[in-house]
Design an enzyme around this catalytic site. Structure first.
Site, PDB file in Angstrom:
ATOM      1  N   GLU A 510      19.008   1.586 -15.907  1.00 53.49           N
ATOM      2  CA  GLU A 510      17.673   1.095 -16.262  1.00 53.49           C
ATOM      3  C   GLU A 510      17.281   1.580 -17.655  1.00 53.49           C
ATOM      4  OE1 GLU A 510      16.742  -1.180 -14.534  1.00 53.49           O
ATOM      5  OE2 GLU A 510      17.860  -0.793 -12.680  1.00 53.49           O
ATOM      6  N   HIS A 513      18.610  -0.824 -20.182  1.00 53.75           N
ATOM      7  CA  HIS A 513      17.713  -1.967 -20.380  1.00 53.75           C
ATOM      8  C   HIS A 513      16.532  -1.545 -21.249  1.00 53.75           C
ATOM      9  CE1 HIS A 513      19.497  -4.865 -17.712  1.00 53.75           C
ATOM     10  NE2 HIS A 513      19.319  -4.161 -16.620  1.00 53.75           N
ATOM     11  N   HIS A 641      22.484 -16.533  -3.133  1.00 49.60           N
ATOM     12  CA  HIS A 641      22.526 -16.340  -4.584  1.00 49.60           C
ATOM     13  C   HIS A 641      22.596 -17.676  -5.315  1.00 49.60           C
ATOM     14  CE1 HIS A 641      23.428 -12.066  -4.177  1.00 49.60           C
ATOM     15  NE2 HIS A 641      23.258 -11.974  -5.473  1.00 49.60           N
TER      16      HIS A 641
HETATM   17 ZN    ZN Z   1      20.224  -4.383 -14.726  1.00 45.39          ZN
END
Ligand code: ZN
Length: 723
Positions: A510, A513, A641
């Protein structure tokens, strides 16, 4: 990888709705009065999370929508097809939504309540339809097209051109360029697709709920971990609460369901082969018969998607999907799959042989079947390198891990992370706030870290999202702010927050990101940070950071037993590395089978002519599965998905992004991981390309400017132990 699906889905959704807004009307005094009483109508500084109440939502968003509709009408009538006359007003439209709708969505995830949900649901449909109206605006589309064809185009820089191109692409994909009957048909298709995907998803949920296996004999639970016993006993008691049932972990009854937390551990630990078979078959045939049957929906969805793609001028739905991706063509995707497959197949066959051998050696006389794989794989893992989260946690106190992460970023990217002690506008007392400074000491970004689990009102998993984008407002630069949310164990008494290794990896993911959101140097909000980065490239920055968790000096540097101060023992580090490559060929092949099937169904398949989708899947599996699917396998009926999520003709993205992140990390390995000056230099280059440029150029160009060439699958195969 679950985080990928969740995250991307989430911020895409928020970003789409953030495309609406018109700020012009809000600089007047009326807005100021409103802002005094409603924190969602304040468009400067940090959002006042602490002050936002559910009752603020409906009035604020309703008012914003009304303003936006008026401003949009005005812009459509008066726009000039120039950067100043079209793009800047569009950028300004977004600002109030960034301050109002962004925080509402964020609070839904971190401070959920029935009141908040209700308020959100009340206004969400209007936000969605306004977002669609904006995306489908013909005057704006024509303005963009004129801008692109005109004289000013030559004067725009790469980032500005990307902004125009991405907006044009998004509008085209929304059918703006269509007219007459084609346009009408397009809208019909969209409506039917939306209903079908909802039905698909509901059928999977209902079919999952419909199955249960009730066990009453304690001998059936032999070998189960205590957590599974607990879960299964609680599940039974929950189902029969009205009859006064109380959970009894030791005496039962126990209830096994097809929800993953029940299904997964049961397949790994149940010693009753027949029961495993029953549960496996139920799982693999979910939503494949009766009123919940998804088979017809699959054919219809595929057929409508192909028709939609053709209306938009593409040869197949896969080509339409790839038009907005980094992967250059359908062939490039098939090539990647082929390369990874040929390296993995042999290993996957060996993996299977190993399990067969283990089963035989332990007295299994029946032929090895699908319902044996999870069970024996778990036994093998126990034999080889069993370790538990609990063994590792004491070595990973949160503060130590954060210090290690920040110092790695300082070395690589020349940034300093500083915690700001007081942040009164945060949404919870546990939330921390940090500034990120560059080498000159200037604040270039900030982030919130919400580290601990709060089951009562915060969702599970971990994610990053944009708080405030980097943007210019009235000539002043507003630096970006991102949210990093994790679900770690809070400190208890004298015991600090201790992380599992998986949680450490997730934090790095994270934060990766977050770095792309924070270290952007792009001035155009549509393509700054993560904005505008293609779906299959967005996990590059995150997974790149995960690699450092397997770099021994980096990892050891952030471990210290919270009581003794000892670093992680070497033996445990070796086990972590062994676990990373355990059955890697099998794991890889499974993803490739799904990716190949998805791509084939959306590219070469013609519904209603010849083979069914199930037959296509089984034909592909002959080549891409070492244990072929059973005749009764109906896995596609629950493949949400691609049939109900955002991964249609995009499932390959998981692997694509892994190839990129492994290949990017390999650049550091090639430079010599212990060569400090070389690593620092390369870190700066990574910062100035991948992290700084974000969506302002095509991701392949960004990647080439970092790596000097296009990505290669070699590093991923090497890291997975498949060469
Ligand atoms: Zn990710």
């Amino acid at each position: 990888m679950l985080y990928y699906a969740r995250n991307t889905g989430r911020f895409e959704a928020i970003r789409d709705s953030a495309h609406l807004s018109n700020v012009s009307a809000y600089s007047d005094s009326m807005a100021q009065t409103a802002a005094d009483s409603n924190p969602l109508l304040r468009f400067e500084g940090l959002p006042a999370f602490h002050a936002i109440r559910p009752e603020h939502i409906v009035p604020a968003i309703t008012e914003l929508i009304a303003h936006l509709e008026r401003d949009l009408d005005l812009l459509e009538r008066t726009l000039e097809p120039t950067w100043k006359g079209l793009i800047l007003p569009l950028e300004r439209l977004e600002l109030p939504f960034e301050y109002a709708w962004g925080p509402v969505n964020h609070l839904l995830n971190v401070l959920n309540s029935p009141e908040l949900r209700e308020a959100h649901e009340t206004v969400q449909p209007d936000v969605v339809s306004l977002s669609l109206r904006m995306r489908q605006s013909v005057p704006i589309f024509e303005g963009l097209a004129t801008l692109k064809a005109g004289l000013e185009w030559k004067k725009l820089d790469d980032g500005q051109r990307r902004v125009v191109d991405l907006r044009l692409r998004s509008a085209r994909h929304a059918g703006v360029a269509l007219t007459g009957a084609a346009k009408e048909r397009f809208s019909e298709i969209e409506r039917e697709l939306s209903k079908l995907t909802t039905d698909f998803s509901n059928h999977v949920l209902d079919a999952t709920k419909a199955f249960e296996l009730i066990l009453t004999d304690p001998a059936d639970t032999e070998g189960w971990p205590p957590s599974l016993k607990q879960l299964a006993a609680a599940s039974y008691a929950g189902k029969h609460a009205e009859a006064g049932a109380r959970p009894d972990t030791e005496a039962g009854p126990w209830r096994i369901t097809l929800d993953f937390p029940s299904f997964g551990p049961f397949m790994q630990h149940s010693r009753r082969r027949e029961q495993r078979k029953t549960v496996y078959l139920a799982y693999m045939t979910r939503a494949s018969e009766g009123p919940l049957d998804n088979s017809g929906i699959i054919e219809r969805l595929l057929s409508l998607r192909q028709e939609k793609a053709r209306l938009l001028g593409f040869g197949s739905y896969a080509e339409l999907s790839l038009d907005a991706k980094m992967a250059p063509s359908v062939d490039a995707v098939f090539t990647m799959i082929e390369e990874l497959k040929s390296a993995s197949l042999r290993h996957a066959k060996n993996d299977l042989e190993e399990l067969r051998e283990l089963a035989r050696a332990n007295g299994q006389t029946e032929p090895f079947a699908h319902w044996d794989a999870g069970y024996w794989s778990e036994r093998l893992q126990e034999q080889r390198f069993q370790f538990t989260d609990e063994e590792l946690r004491p070595y990973f106190p949160l503060e130590r891990v954060l210090a290690g992460l920040f110092s790695l970023c300082e070395r690589l990217f020349g940034i300093r992370v500083e915690e700001i002690e007081e942040q009164p506008t945060a949404w919870h007392p546990d939330v921390r706030f940090y500034h990120v400074k560059n080498e000159a000491g200037a604040i270039i970004a900030s982030f919130y870290l919400d580290p601990y689990s709060r089951p009562e009102n915060k969702r599970g998993g971990a994610w990053m999202d944009n708080g405030l984008d980097r943007r210019w407002i009235d000539g002043a630069l507003r630096t970006p702010v991102v949210h990093l949310c994790c679900n770690g164990t809070p400190p208890v008494g004298e015991t600090p927050s201790l992380m599992s290794f998986r949680e450490v990896e997730t934090l790095f993911h994270e934060f990766g990101h977050g770095l792309q959101g924070m270290l952007t140097t792009v001035d155009y909000v549509d393509v700054a940070g993560i904005n505008g980065v293609e779906w299959d490239a967005v996990e590059l920055a995150s997974q790149f950071m995960e690699n450092w968790c397997y770099h021994k000096p980096t990892l050891m540097g952030m471990t210290a037993h919270y009581q003794t101060g000892e670093p992680l023992p070497d033996a445990l580090f070796d086990k972590l590395c062994a676990a990373r490559t355990f059955r890697a060929g099998t794991v890889m092949l499974r993803q490739l089978l799904f990716g190949f099937t998805d791509m084939t169904l959306h590219h070469r398949y013609h519904p209603g002519e010849g083979k069914s989708a199930f037959e296509v899947y089984k034909t592909i599996a002959k080549d891409l599965a070492v244990l072929p699917p059973l005749e009764e396998d109906r896995f596609l009926c629950s493949f949400s998905h691609i049939f109900a999520g955002g991964y249609a003709a995009g499932y390959y993205s998981y692997k694509w992004a892994e190839v990129l992140s492994a290949d990017a990390f390999a650049a550091f390995e090639e430079a010599g991981l212990s060569d400090e000056p070389a690593i620092r230099k390369l870190g700066r280059r990574y910062r100035d390309t991948v992290l700084a440029l974000g969506g302002s150029r095509h991701p392949m160009d960004v990647y080439r400017s970092f790596r000097g060439r296009e990505p290669s699958t070699k590093a991923l195969l090497r890291h997975a132990g498949l060469v």
